[in-house]
Structure formats: C-alpha cells, structure tokens
Write a protein that holds these residues in place. Structure first.
Motif, PDB file in Angstrom:
ATOM      1  N   UNK A  20       0.861  -1.184   0.000  1.00 29.78           N
ATOM      2  CA  UNK A  20       0.000   0.000   0.000  1.00 29.78           C
ATOM      3  C   UNK A  20       0.896   1.232   0.000  1.00 29.78           C
ATOM      4  N   UNK A  21       0.716   2.076  -1.017  1.00 26.22           N
ATOM      5  CA  UNK A  21       1.555   3.260  -1.150  1.00 26.22           C
ATOM      6  C   UNK A  21       0.878   4.432  -0.458  1.00 26.22           C
ATOM      7  N   UNK A  60       8.174   3.609   7.362  1.00 26.69           N
ATOM      8  CA  UNK A  60       8.007   5.048   7.242  1.00 26.69           C
ATOM      9  C   UNK A  60       9.339   5.680   6.856  1.00 26.69           C
ATOM     10  N   UNK A  61       9.286   6.952   6.503  1.00 30.57           N
ATOM     11  CA  UNK A  61      10.515   7.715   6.294  1.00 30.57           C
ATOM     12  C   UNK A  61      11.007   7.771   4.869  1.00 30.57           C
ATOM     13  N   UNK A  62      10.413   7.016   3.975  1.00 29.65           N
ATOM     14  CA  UNK A  62      10.777   7.157   2.568  1.00 29.65           C
ATOM     15  C   UNK A  62       9.573   6.819   1.705  1.00 29.65           C
ATOM     16  N   UNK A  94       5.764  -3.924  -8.390  1.00 25.66           N
ATOM     17  CA  UNK A  94       6.179  -3.494  -7.059  1.00 25.66           C
ATOM     18  C   UNK A  94       6.464  -2.010  -7.037  1.00 25.66           C
ATOM     19  N   UNK A  95       7.254  -1.579  -6.054  1.00 21.19           N
ATOM     20  CA  UNK A  95       7.539  -0.155  -5.941  1.00 21.19           C
ATOM     21  C   UNK A  95       9.021   0.081  -5.686  1.00 21.19           C
ATOM     22  N   UNK A 129       3.805   1.607   2.885  1.00 20.62           N
ATOM     23  CA  UNK A 129       4.965   2.485   2.733  1.00 20.62           C
ATOM     24  C   UNK A 129       4.515   3.929   2.906  1.00 20.62           C
ATOM     25  N   UNK A 130       5.200   4.673   3.757  1.00 27.41           N
ATOM     26  CA  UNK A 130       4.788   6.055   4.032  1.00 27.41           C
ATOM     27  C   UNK A 130       6.005   6.973   3.953  1.00 27.41           C
TER      28      UNK A 130
END
Lengths: 538, 507
Positions: A8-9, A262-264, A278-279, A32-33
C-alpha cells in the motif's frame, strides 16, 4: 529486495484500512509512508512542547461503523467523544447557539423566527431522508453505467429498485436536493440569515464551491451522513487527536501481521508489460508485489509515480483534467488559557462545539468570490473548535488547543505559488477575526501553525491541498470518480489499484474508499468471503 | 356568454403555438392576450436561436410570411484592441481571425462533442417529461428509444456524455481551449438568459439547451428573420388565425373558475366570461395557479411547490438609437457582436447579481438589425443589446439604479467602440424589473422559471407540475416555465397542447 503479496503506497487512513483488510485476509502486506509517521491527514502531532495538535482533519463522524467494528478499532485505543453543538457569533454582538438536542435548537431558532423554528422539523426530516438513501451506497462500488457485465447490471438494478421504492414525490425531492445550491435549498425552509449561514457551512467545507453554487446541497449531505455511536449527523473528537484513528488502524494492521515502513516515500510504481511488479522508494529500496494499492490521490499516483508511456493516453488526459483545487487552510493554535467570547454566557456549552463568525450566506459567498479571483478570503469562514474542552489529554492542564479550519484559500495566489509572507498574512487574517469576537485572544496564543494548501500538499501530499483528494462535483462523483471508466478502484495497469479519497465516495476520514478497494481486490482474488457485508442501513 | 372548446391565455410564442396545435385538431379556440400587441417576451429577442420545426412545418409559417434574412448569423467576439475573431456557420463551424492552430483543432473536437451530446437531448424536448413512477403513462417506448440512442453512441462517447452532463462550462473551456476571446464568447452563450455564471456547476446545460435546438434544420444555428423576431410572431398569428383561432388582444384575464376541481370558465377584467372546459395558460405557473385559480382551490403541497419555483431574471434589454454607424474597431456589423472578453469577465459580471447589484462591467450581445437590411442607410441606427447581469430586485432600487446601470453599460460599450456615447440619440433600458412589469413574468426571467437542473425535465417548473397538467382538470400550463423551457421556439406550448389533447383535452 523483499517480496510481498500487496504493497500500500501511502499510510493515510484509507491506505491503512485497505491494508488491514488485506492482512486479515492472509495477504503479506506492506504499507509504505514518506513521512516519519503514519496517518496522512488524520494525525496527532506535537508541534509545541506538551501540546498535541490535530493539525489536519480535526473532527470525526464519517468513519464507517463497519470499519470500526470489523477492525476492532476501539480495542486498539480509538474513542470518539461526541461534542456539544456550537455557536455562530454575529456582527454586533449577538449569537446563535446550537445544541445536540433538536428541541433546544428549535427553541433557539424560535428566538429569531417562529417560522424557522417550525421549518426546522421539516428540514431535519427531509435531510435525514436523503441521508438514509445515500448511506448504504457508501460501501458499495459504483456500477459502470456503460457496462453490460452482470455485476454492473445487478448493481444498477439495485439502485433502481432502491430509488423506485420511494414515493414519487420523494424521488423528485431527492433529485432536487442533489442538484441545488444550499442557499436555494435553505431559502425553501428558513428566513433568518444567521440560521441559514450556520446550516450552509457543511455544504462548502472542503469544496471549491460557494453556498450559491448548484450542487452544494449534496456536499451538505456528505457531512451529514456520518454518525457517532449511531447518532446520525453527530460529530465527535477522537480522544488524543485525529491521529488516534490512524494509530488504532496501525495497531489493528500490525496485529493482523502487517508491516509498516516510514521515512521514505514511493519514487516509482514499477510496471512491466502492463502490470505492476512493485515499488521503488525514494531511498533506493525496492519491494516487489503483484498488487500495489495507491492511497495517494489520482493525480499524484499517475502523473508523478507512473511512467506516462505505461498508461493509455485517454486515461492520462482524464487524470490531468481531474479537478483537485484546494479551497481551505488550517490554523492550529496552542493557547495559554480558554479564550472568552463576550457574546457567550460564561457557562455556555457552545464553547465545546464548532464556532463560526460568518453570520450570513452572503458573507460566505463573498469569501468564495475571493477564492475564484485567486486570493484567500479577506473575511474568511472559520470552523473553530477547542477540542481540549472535551478531551483534556491533548494539552497541559489549564491550557488549550484550538483548531481553525479556514475557507477559502486557493492553491495558488493569482496563479503564482504561495510565499511565506502570504501564509503569514493569511494567518493574521484568521487571528484578527477571532480577536474581533474575543478581545485579548491574541495574547493567549503560545504558538500557531498556519497551513495553506501549499503546506498541506508538501506535508500530507494532497495535490493542490484539496482535503477530499478531488472536488465533489457531479462530474467527479459516483461512476465518474475519479475518472470515467475507472470508478471501481482498478487502474489501467493490472495489479495497480486506488484506495484514496479520489475514489468513490470521497474524503472526510470515512474509510469507505479504503474498505471498498479492499473488497474489490479480494473479490478479484476470489476471496470475497474475507469481508463482511456492509450493514449500516438506517 | 360566449363559449368555446378551448381558451388559450397569453399571446406569446408558446400561447400561439398551443393555440395552433389545438386548432389543428379541430377545436374552436380563443386566445386572450392582455397587451394590445402579440408576442409577449419574444419581442425582447432580436435573434432566433431555435424554432421548433414541428411548429414551423405544421403551421406552414413560410406561407404566412416567415422569410429568413440570414440563416446563419455569425458571432464576433469583440476585442477592445480590434483583434476580433468571427465565428461562422452553425455553432461556430469555422473561426476567422487570429486563433492558434492548436485552439482551432481543440475547438473542432470540442464542438463535435457538444453538438453530439446536445443532439441526444433534443428528442427529450419534443416529448412530455417522463414521470419517475410506474403506471403513470410514462411513454416508456420513447424513453427506451432515446435511451438506446445513448447506448449506441459507443462506450467512450457515452462516458464523456455522462461526465459532461452536470459540469460547469468554465472547467470544460479551461480544459480544452486557451484563447480568452473564444472561451469568453462560449461562456457568455452558455449563461445568456440564465441565472448562473460560467463557473456555476451544471452551467454547461445552458449551452446544451441552446444548441440542441435547430433553425431551418441546422442544429445550433442563430438565424434572423426578415423583419426581426416580430416577423415570427406575425407569421404565427397569421397561421393560427387562418386555422380559425379567434385572437383577442387587450383582454386581461382576471380569474379561472373551477368547480369540483374542473375548469368551468375564464373571466376577464372587463367582466366578460367565457365558459369552456379546456384552458391552456401560457402565463407563468405562479400567475396562473396562485393569481388566476387561487390558492384556496389548490392543495398545500401544490402551493408550496409553485411558490418554490425560482424565477430570477438577470438579463436586461437595451435599445440605443444612434446617429450614424457605430465602429467596433472595424468589426463587421453584419454579425452578432459579443462583449465577453474572458470567462472570468463573465463570471465577475455574474458575481454582482448574487448580492442584488448590477454588474459594473457587464457582458452583452449586440445586434444592429439595419446591417442585415437592404434598405438604404438613413443615418439612424438601432443597436439592440442583451445585457448581463442585473438583478430583478436591485438593492439600491431601480429608480436610482437605472441611470447608474445605463452608465455602466455605456462605459463598457465605449471601451469596445470609442465614441459610441456621442452617437446616442435615445436609450431605452428594460431591466429585469421592467420586464417583469411589462410582461407579467415574475422575476423577469427569460425562461419564466430558471432553467437549472432542479427545474428541468420532470422537475420543471416544480414537483408535480411537469406534465403540463394541473390539479384542476382541464387546465394546462404552456409557458416557457414548462419543459423544455424558453427561447423563441414554441416547444413548451406545442408540447402542452399535444398533452392536453392526448389526455382527452376538454373531455
């Protein structure tokens, strides 16, 4: 390189809701945050020592009860505290009080006009009827009216049956309500300017419309269709700030085995041969997954993080013209003490509710005209609240946190970017307005955070600072949201889904887009049983 | 006591159209008009933006003297520096003047989309609005046929149709075009006669309303009859007289009398009484039902719905008599001249009426009828202007406001035609308030009832009144407030009479 079933982006509330459902269905899920914290626009931040700010969204009502129960959010620490009505301060010293009690409101209206008091019953009944129709639609995927697929046809038939189950005159009343301006609608019930002004604001909060714009009455519904503990239309504070909602979601997600980074933020959503793989993150990390679900708004997702060549040109064109103009800002204030409003009696419960200074629809509309011309409103509308009158956990004893939602503020000032000077002037306009009704207020201010659409975009990632991830006009609602042909949470890229407020039914810390997206994804994986049926029917 | 099969009240285009259709069915019809002249609010129009072909053909208007001076009046988007663009052909088929190649391409494509979508709405205008309930005589076959037409347009086009259904014109123009003159003109055309700005949601429907109409079989065309719009009225009056309709002008109706919810008679101010069992009223529904029939005869719900009809007029009409030809920086005067320099200018002109003020920089459409005439130039010219926006209820009052508004209009005109002020011999300004007074149309609104989504189709003019019939049996509504709305086209009157006949009319 790690492999997941789903990524989840974006860790906003919708992303977390989707992630929870997927994890609970047994998928190895990663959120991902980009920020160091999750929550998106539903966050509690400590920006002044000892003070907790709900610095974006500030009240809760729309969060679907299904989500609260299915994801066991109360168990994970979420508590919604309903708040007392509110007040509108009038030029010249008077005020209109609002209470949680219909009868008390009726008596308050009678102070201004017996006719309005009488109309209030009819008004409440009519609006509730419209809510009743729309609430069950929130947790359903909009059917594609151009499709002949059995599911779309049966969903259309469901809507048709629901519509025609109503008496004929109610159908007309509803269509009128959905298309009218709130100003015209209220004119059919009320005559007192301040009463109309109070009721009209729910129709413009967060939208780039004025109260005289057709279609604004629908936005009112958007703010009325929620509930607190089954109390339709009621609003409340999340204890500990709005971040408690996303913290509870994260706890629920982790309890289901989910993973959060988190963080990127996302740099690229990887696509090969028309499907996502993917990401890639800004810090260089790559994660693979057959499913990527974007919590970001549709413009950000597809214009910034997907290569244009991987998308059909018609889709790109639609996304480019998606309307996402921001219309609001926020001023968050740490106060040394509870401010006094001379118009209010000292023991009035109204100070625990939402307080406004806009006492006529015309002032509201004039504020919108400034926005149209590319300025922030000289006489803005403020939705001012002091959550600490209800929830003392957010500040040191005796101190208070004040949240001011401010409308209107355009995404750009006459076509150019906001500057710090603009932002400060905007903040001063707000403080001056409060000072006018609360002499000495400014001396209580310990710290103020001023957020324009520029700050909302930079921090939360809301394009143009639009709090609904896209305007709520009919060309962008239901099967048109976010863009025609892609209203069912799918994107043109296989495996890439959308779950943010850009999708049906829109924003407002509702969680419905997140749940609906999860339902579609699980259905596509042939795991529909992993989700319960929506049941919030009145 | 005279009696007849049917009484038509109101001698505007819709009253005449209704009388014509009733007469064609063989009924003995009397038409009553308050004013000494026929025409009603159609006399305010200076161009024809759609004339119902059913009317034109069935009543053979050409045989009664309707000749077109110009079948395709061009439109000129005026620029204060003389850099005009001229739109020619039906709904701007071609554009002359300095327009970028990109905008030309974009306009061609947008024009196709708009015409295609509008054409789909046209058949709905020729039928009574369906009712959203089973077993209520909804013409299901017609609906199905029109619905199938939607499906047949292809999936992408259908999606685009649905997206553009309830959108504002400003966003559409900003999405597709760059040129302010072209965008300003289309925005102006969209809101002409409406109480809306280009940025008001749903405003695009105003444009659809206009370009779904046709004149001479040309969709979206603007035509000028020889002798002006008065010639359409004259031809129509001639045609209905030829079919046996008795026309009485100067006959103001005082009351419509009903007994047991059934029409009995019509009483004039003069005391004259007509007994009849069929009355078709082309007056505003509020006038018909609340003043002529009277609220005591009606139910509470009906009265409330009628009172809720919104009729805010915001268009004024100015007629200037000029010494000599005006000069709009060399613009060809044989054209419809439009002052609407940008979408923003149109929107800001609209802002004023929201607060009961007139626009200080109004937008307008100008026509010099003599420019289309072959008559010799006698030195005096008439300039007819439709000016937006001005409210019906001016807060400062129209006594003080009228000279101030005229001054604002002249200032704007001077900007586009320097020296025009000195040419003015006489100026006649009709504000929406004047229009309401002269024509008995509440609010002075062109379409009688505002043409906004919540007052369209089965909601026009209000809930429960959309099928032309009223709670009084034998009384039908035929004004521009009825579906499909106003303009000099006669569709509402034609539909209303058709519906009255289908319902057994007088029987």
């Amino acid at each position: 390189m790690s492999r997941y079933d789903a990524i989840v982006a974006g860790g906003g509330h919708n992303g977390l809701v989707t992630a929870c459902y997927l994890a609970r269905a047994g998928l190895k899920t990663l959120v991902v945050e980009k920020n160091d914290w999750v929550g998106g626009a539903a966050v509690s931040r400590s920006l002044h020592p000892g003070f907790t700010y709900s610095n974006c969204s500030y009240v809760s009502s729309l969060l679907r009860p299904e989500i609260m129960r299915e994801l066991e959010l109360p168990k994970h620490g979420l508590q919604i505290l309903p708040y007392e009505g509110g007040a509108v301060f009038m030029k010249g010293g008077g005020y209109l009080a609002m209470y949680r009690d219909h009868e008390a409101n009726r008596r308050e209206f009678a102070r201004f006009s017996p006719r309005d008091a009488e109309s209030y019953d009819r008004y409440s009944r009519d609006v509730l009827r419209h809510c009743r129709f729309i609430r069950p639609l929130l947790l359903r995927t909009p059917p594609d009216p151009t499709s002949f697929r059995p599911r779309d046809l049966s969903e259309l038939a469901f809507l048709g049956r629901k519509l025609f189950a109503m008496p004929e005159k109610d159908i007309y009343a509803m269509i009128r309500f959905w298309t009218m301006s709130i100003s015209d609608f209220l004119d059919e019930y009320f005559e007192t300017p301040v009463i109309k002004a109070y009721l009209a604001v729910s129709a413009i909060i967060g939208t780039a419309l004025g109260p005289m714009s057709p279609g604004s009455a629908y936005v009112l519904l958007h703010h009325y269709m929620g509930d607190v503990d089954g109390n339709i239309g009621a609003w409340g504070f999340a204890r500990g700030g709005m971040g408690s909602i996303t913290q509870a979601l994260m706890a629920s997600f982790k309890a289901a085995g989910g993973e959060v980074r988190t963080g990127s933020g996302i740099e690229k959503i990887l696509v090969r041969n028309g499907r996502t793989t993917g990401v890639a993150l800004a810090n260089g990390d790559e994660f693979t997954a057959p499913l990527v679900i974007s919590n970001m708004d549709v413009k950000r997702t597809f214009l910034k993080h997907v290569e244009e060549r991987d998308l059909p040109p018609a889709f790109v064109k639609s996304v480019k013209r998606f309307k996402i103009r921001g219309s609001s800002g926020k001023v968050n204030i740490a106060l040394d003490a509870l401010p006094r409003f001379p118009a209010l009696p000292d023991d009035s419960p109204c100070i625990r509710g939402d307080m406004h200074f806009t006492d006529s629809i015309e002032r509201l509309e004039l504020a919108y005209d400034d926005w149209k011309a590319g300025h922030f409103s000289r006489d803005p509308f403020l939705d001012m609240m002091i959550p600490t009158t209800t929830d003392p956990t957010m500040t040191p004893p005796g101190k208070h946190f004040m949240s001011c939602f401010v409308q209107y503020a355009p995404p750009k000032i006459e076509g150019r970017d906001w500057t710090d000077a603009d932002r400060d002037a905007f903040g001063q306009t707000v403080l001056n307005q409060i000072e006018e009704y609360s002499p000495g207020f400014k001396k209580l201010v310990l710290h103020a955070e001023v957020r324009t659409p520029r700050e909302l975009e930079a921090e939360v990632g809301l394009t143009e600072g639009n709090i609904f991830q896209g305007e709520l006009t009919f060309d962008q609602l239901l099967f048109n949201r976010p863009v025609p042909g892609y209203a069912q949470y799918r994107s043109p890229i296989e495996g890439l889904w959308m779950c943010g407020s850009s999708t049906h039914p829109g924003g407002g810390v509702m969680g419905a887009p997140g749940r609906n997206a999860a339902a579609e994804i699980l259905r596509s994986l042939k795991k529909p049983a992993a989700m319960g049926e929506a049941y919030a029917v009145l | 006591m005279p009696s007849c099969d049917a009484i038509v009240i109101g001698g505007g285009i819709n009253g005449l159209a209704a009388a014509g259709r009733l007469a064609l069915s063989g009924a003995k019809v009397t038409l009553l008009e308050t004013a000494p002249e026929l025409g009603g609010m159609a006399t305010l129009a200076h161009l024809c933006m759609g004339l119902d072909p059913r009317l034109e053909k069935s009543l053979a208007l050409a045989d009664h003297g309707l000749v077109w001076a110009e079948r395709n009046v061009s439109s000129t988007a005026l620029s204060p520096d003389g850099n005009h663009i001229v739109l020619k052909g039906a709904f701007a088929e071609t554009v002359e003047g300095s327009l970028s190649a990109e905008d030309r391409r974009a306009w061609t494509s947008l024009r196709d989309t708009l015409l295609r979508n509008a054409a789909l709405l046209a058949p709905f205008k020729a039928m009574p609005p369906p009712r959203l309930a089973r077993d209520h005589g909804t013409p299901l076959l017609d609906l199905l046929r029109n619905g199938l037409a939607l499906r047949r347009m292809g999936r992408d086009n259908l999606r685009e149709f649905l997206r553009l259904m309830l959108i504002n014109v400003a966003d559409v123009l900003d999405d597709e075009l760059a040129d302010d003159r072209l965008k300003g003109l289309i925005a102006f055309d969209t809101v002409l006669g409406h109480h809306a700005g280009p940025r008001s949601p749903n405003s695009l429907l105003g444009l659809y309303h206009r370009i779904s109409s046709e004149v001479n079989g040309q969709q979206g065309a603007i035509a000028l009859p020889r002798g002006g719009v008065a010639a359409v009225i004259a031809a129509l009056a001639g045609a209905v007289r030829a079919r046996g309709v008795t026309i009485q002008t100067g006959a103001r109706v005082k009351a419509i009398t009903a007994e047991d919810d059934r029409v009995q008679s019509v009483t004039l101010e003069s005391g004259e009484i007509f007994t009849t069992s069929l009355v078709v009223s082309a007056l505003h529904p509020a006038t018909t039902l609340l003043s002529l029939v009277g609220a005591p005869v009606l139910d509470t719900g009906v009265v409330r719905n009628v009172r809720n009809i919104k009729s805010r007029g915001s268009t004024a009409k100015l007629t200037l008599t000029l010494q000599g030809k005006p000069d709009f920086h060399g613009a060809d005067l044989r054209s419809r001249l439009v002052i609407a320099p940008s979408v923003r200018a149109v929107e800001e002109a609209f802002n004023a009426v929201k607060y009961g003020a007139f626009s200080e920089a109004p937008v307008m459409e100008l026509l010099l009828p003599q420019a289309f005439s072959t008559e010799p130039d006698l030195g005096r010219h008439t300039l007819s202007a439709l000016v937006q926006f001005a409210p019906h209820d001016l807060r400062m009052g129209w006594v003080k406001g009228k000279p101030a508004f005229l001054k604002a209009i002249m200032k704007q005109l001077e900007h586009f035609a320097p020296g025009i002020g000195k040419q003015v011999i006489a100026a006649d300004l009709l504000t929406p308030h004047d229009i309401a007074q002269h024509f008995g149309a509440p609010g002075g609104q062109w379409h009688h009832a505002e043409l906004s989504v919540e007052q369209m189709l089965f909601l026009r003019p209000g809930v429960g009144l959309a099928q032309y019939a009223t709670p009084v049996r034998g009384l039908y509504l035929a004004s521009a407030a009825m579906h499909p709305g106003g303009g000099v086209n006669g569709s509402a009157g034609w539909n209303a009479a058709g519906h009255a006949l289908a319902k057994g009319g007088a029987a």
